[in-house]
Design an enzyme around this catalytic site. Sequence first.
Site, PDB file in Angstrom:
ATOM      1  N   GLN A   1     -16.611  28.033 -32.344  1.00 44.29           N
ATOM      2  CA  GLN A   1     -16.159  26.793 -31.729  1.00 44.29           C
ATOM      3  C   GLN A   1     -15.827  25.754 -32.795  1.00 44.29           C
ATOM      4  O   GLN A   1     -14.872  24.980 -32.641  1.00 44.29           O
ATOM      5  CB  GLN A   1     -17.223  26.245 -30.774  1.00 44.29           C
ATOM      6  CG  GLN A   1     -16.768  25.047 -29.953  1.00 44.29           C
ATOM      7  CD  GLN A   1     -15.624  25.386 -29.013  1.00 44.29           C
ATOM      8  OE1 GLN A   1     -15.566  26.482 -28.462  1.00 44.29           O
ATOM      9  NE2 GLN A   1     -14.712  24.435 -28.814  1.00 44.29           N
TER      10      GLN A   1
ATOM     11  N   ALA B   1     -13.944  21.249 -27.039  1.00 43.98           N
ATOM     12  CA  ALA B   1     -15.310  20.762 -27.273  1.00 43.98           C
ATOM     13  C   ALA B   1     -15.665  20.839 -28.743  1.00 43.98           C
ATOM     14  O   ALA B   1     -15.266  21.768 -29.450  1.00 43.98           O
ATOM     15  CB  ALA B   1     -16.297  21.579 -26.458  1.00 43.98           C
TER      16      ALA B   1
ATOM     17  N   SER C   1     -19.843  23.071 -26.412  1.00 42.97           N
ATOM     18  CA  SER C   1     -18.985  23.935 -25.597  1.00 42.97           C
ATOM     19  C   SER C   1     -19.785  24.777 -24.618  1.00 42.97           C
ATOM     20  O   SER C   1     -20.798  25.381 -24.972  1.00 42.97           O
ATOM     21  CB  SER C   1     -18.169  24.866 -26.496  1.00 42.97           C
ATOM     22  OG  SER C   1     -17.465  25.810 -25.730  1.00 42.97           O
TER      23      SER C   1
ATOM     24  N   HIS D   1     -18.824  27.521 -23.536  1.00 45.91           N
ATOM     25  CA  HIS D   1     -18.650  28.918 -23.917  1.00 45.91           C
ATOM     26  C   HIS D   1     -19.833  29.419 -24.733  1.00 45.91           C
ATOM     27  O   HIS D   1     -20.161  30.607 -24.683  1.00 45.91           O
ATOM     28  CB  HIS D   1     -17.348  29.079 -24.700  1.00 45.91           C
ATOM     29  CG  HIS D   1     -16.124  28.966 -23.856  1.00 45.91           C
ATOM     30  ND1 HIS D   1     -15.656  30.000 -23.075  1.00 45.91           N
ATOM     31  CD2 HIS D   1     -15.270  27.932 -23.655  1.00 45.91           C
ATOM     32  CE1 HIS D   1     -14.557  29.622 -22.441  1.00 45.91           C
ATOM     33  NE2 HIS D   1     -14.304  28.364 -22.770  1.00 45.91           N
TER      34      HIS D   1
ATOM     35  N   ASP E   1     -12.866  31.861 -19.128  1.00 47.47           N
ATOM     36  CA  ASP E   1     -11.517  31.414 -18.809  1.00 47.47           C
ATOM     37  C   ASP E   1     -10.767  32.592 -18.212  1.00 47.47           C
ATOM     38  O   ASP E   1     -10.778  33.698 -18.778  1.00 47.47           O
ATOM     39  CB  ASP E   1     -10.795  30.932 -20.072  1.00 47.47           C
ATOM     40  CG  ASP E   1     -11.420  29.668 -20.656  1.00 47.47           C
ATOM     41  OD1 ASP E   1     -12.071  28.924 -19.892  1.00 47.47           O
ATOM     42  OD2 ASP E   1     -11.256  29.433 -21.866  1.00 47.47           O
TER      43      ASP E   1
ATOM     44  N   GLU F   1      -8.676  21.832 -16.131  1.00 47.71           N
ATOM     45  CA  GLU F   1      -8.669  23.225 -16.550  1.00 47.71           C
ATOM     46  C   GLU F   1      -8.970  24.125 -15.349  1.00 47.71           C
ATOM     47  O   GLU F   1     -10.120  24.511 -15.120  1.00 47.71           O
ATOM     48  CB  GLU F   1      -9.689  23.471 -17.665  1.00 47.71           C
ATOM     49  CG  GLU F   1      -9.366  22.757 -18.967  1.00 47.71           C
ATOM     50  CD  GLU F   1     -10.264  23.186 -20.115  1.00 47.71           C
ATOM     51  OE1 GLU F   1     -11.156  24.040 -19.894  1.00 47.71           O
ATOM     52  OE2 GLU F   1     -10.088  22.676 -21.235  1.00 47.71           O
TER      53      GLU F   1
ATOM     54  N   HIS G   1     -11.009  27.432 -16.124  1.00 51.67           N
ATOM     55  CA  HIS G   1     -12.340  27.458 -16.730  1.00 51.67           C
ATOM     56  C   HIS G   1     -13.418  27.564 -15.651  1.00 51.67           C
ATOM     57  O   HIS G   1     -13.700  26.603 -14.935  1.00 51.67           O
ATOM     58  CB  HIS G   1     -12.554  26.197 -17.564  1.00 51.67           C
ATOM     59  CG  HIS G   1     -13.867  26.175 -18.297  1.00 51.67           C
ATOM     60  ND1 HIS G   1     -14.003  26.601 -19.602  1.00 51.67           N
ATOM     61  CD2 HIS G   1     -15.107  25.783 -17.909  1.00 51.67           C
ATOM     62  CE1 HIS G   1     -15.269  26.451 -19.987  1.00 51.67           C
ATOM     63  NE2 HIS G   1     -15.953  25.963 -18.964  1.00 51.67           N
TER      64      HIS G   1
END
Length: 286
Positions: A165, A186, A191, A193, A200, A249, A252
Amino acid sequence: MRRYSVMGLVLVLGVLGFVAGCGQENLGEESWVVVPTTIRPSLPPVTEPSSEPTDETEATEVKSELDLWAELIRPDQFNYDPDVIGAIEDPASIYVLANKLNQLPEDYVPEDLVEPDVRFSFDEDNPKRKMRQEAADALALLFEGAKEDGHTLFALSGYRSYATQKWIYEGFVASRGQEAADTFSARPGHSEHQTGLAMDVTSASVGYDLKEAFGETPEGIWVADNAHTYGFIIRYPEDKTEITQYKYEPWHLRYVGIDLATYLYEAGLTLEEFFGTALGGSRGDS
């Protein structure tokens, strides 16, 4: 004597039926209790306020559904001061709130990362194919449900380490500037993730890319309407950018479990609103 025994049995059965009927009616009246007992086994009873409170006793305050949820999973370790970035102490919680005010530990890596049994938009082996086990299982069911309704989804990006990230964010800062980067990327440690709870998704109709137009495709519309039934939310809705501080988004997906996802969907809330931490304005992290 046999005649009286039969009559007595009928009378007993009648009384039991009346009691059971009353129980069902009361259950219907208390249908506001939607917090699942599998998550909170001993949800405290909530009583209706007295319409005419006496001088000796005051009316009992009725707790809203939001209050009940907040009592259940509000993470007290989060720092809600808008001027201070808080460290997340329990990153493994499926309710973890990772955003611009809450930072994951740099060394946090979920222990149960697996590759969901779904179709990806790429073939190479990559950590971004992974999610936490519970989220991965739920994503497979979501993809299966979409397929049954005639929609083909592709997974594009799941888990990312802190280091990955950092590399992504710094790349966007270099190419587009920090102010612009902060609206869609982010900072490292912030993040979703990294939690292993986000994925995603995309479709052929948008060229297997991450585009806002995905939200207007049949696949994107299906996801928006059905993701919550599998435990996912659209983390950054189009009408909540001032709250989440990220652009829309529609691709996401964030796993929070079916019960909370359904509540957020029906209430039209983001995680920030749910936890009472709407960021508001145009403030960034710096």
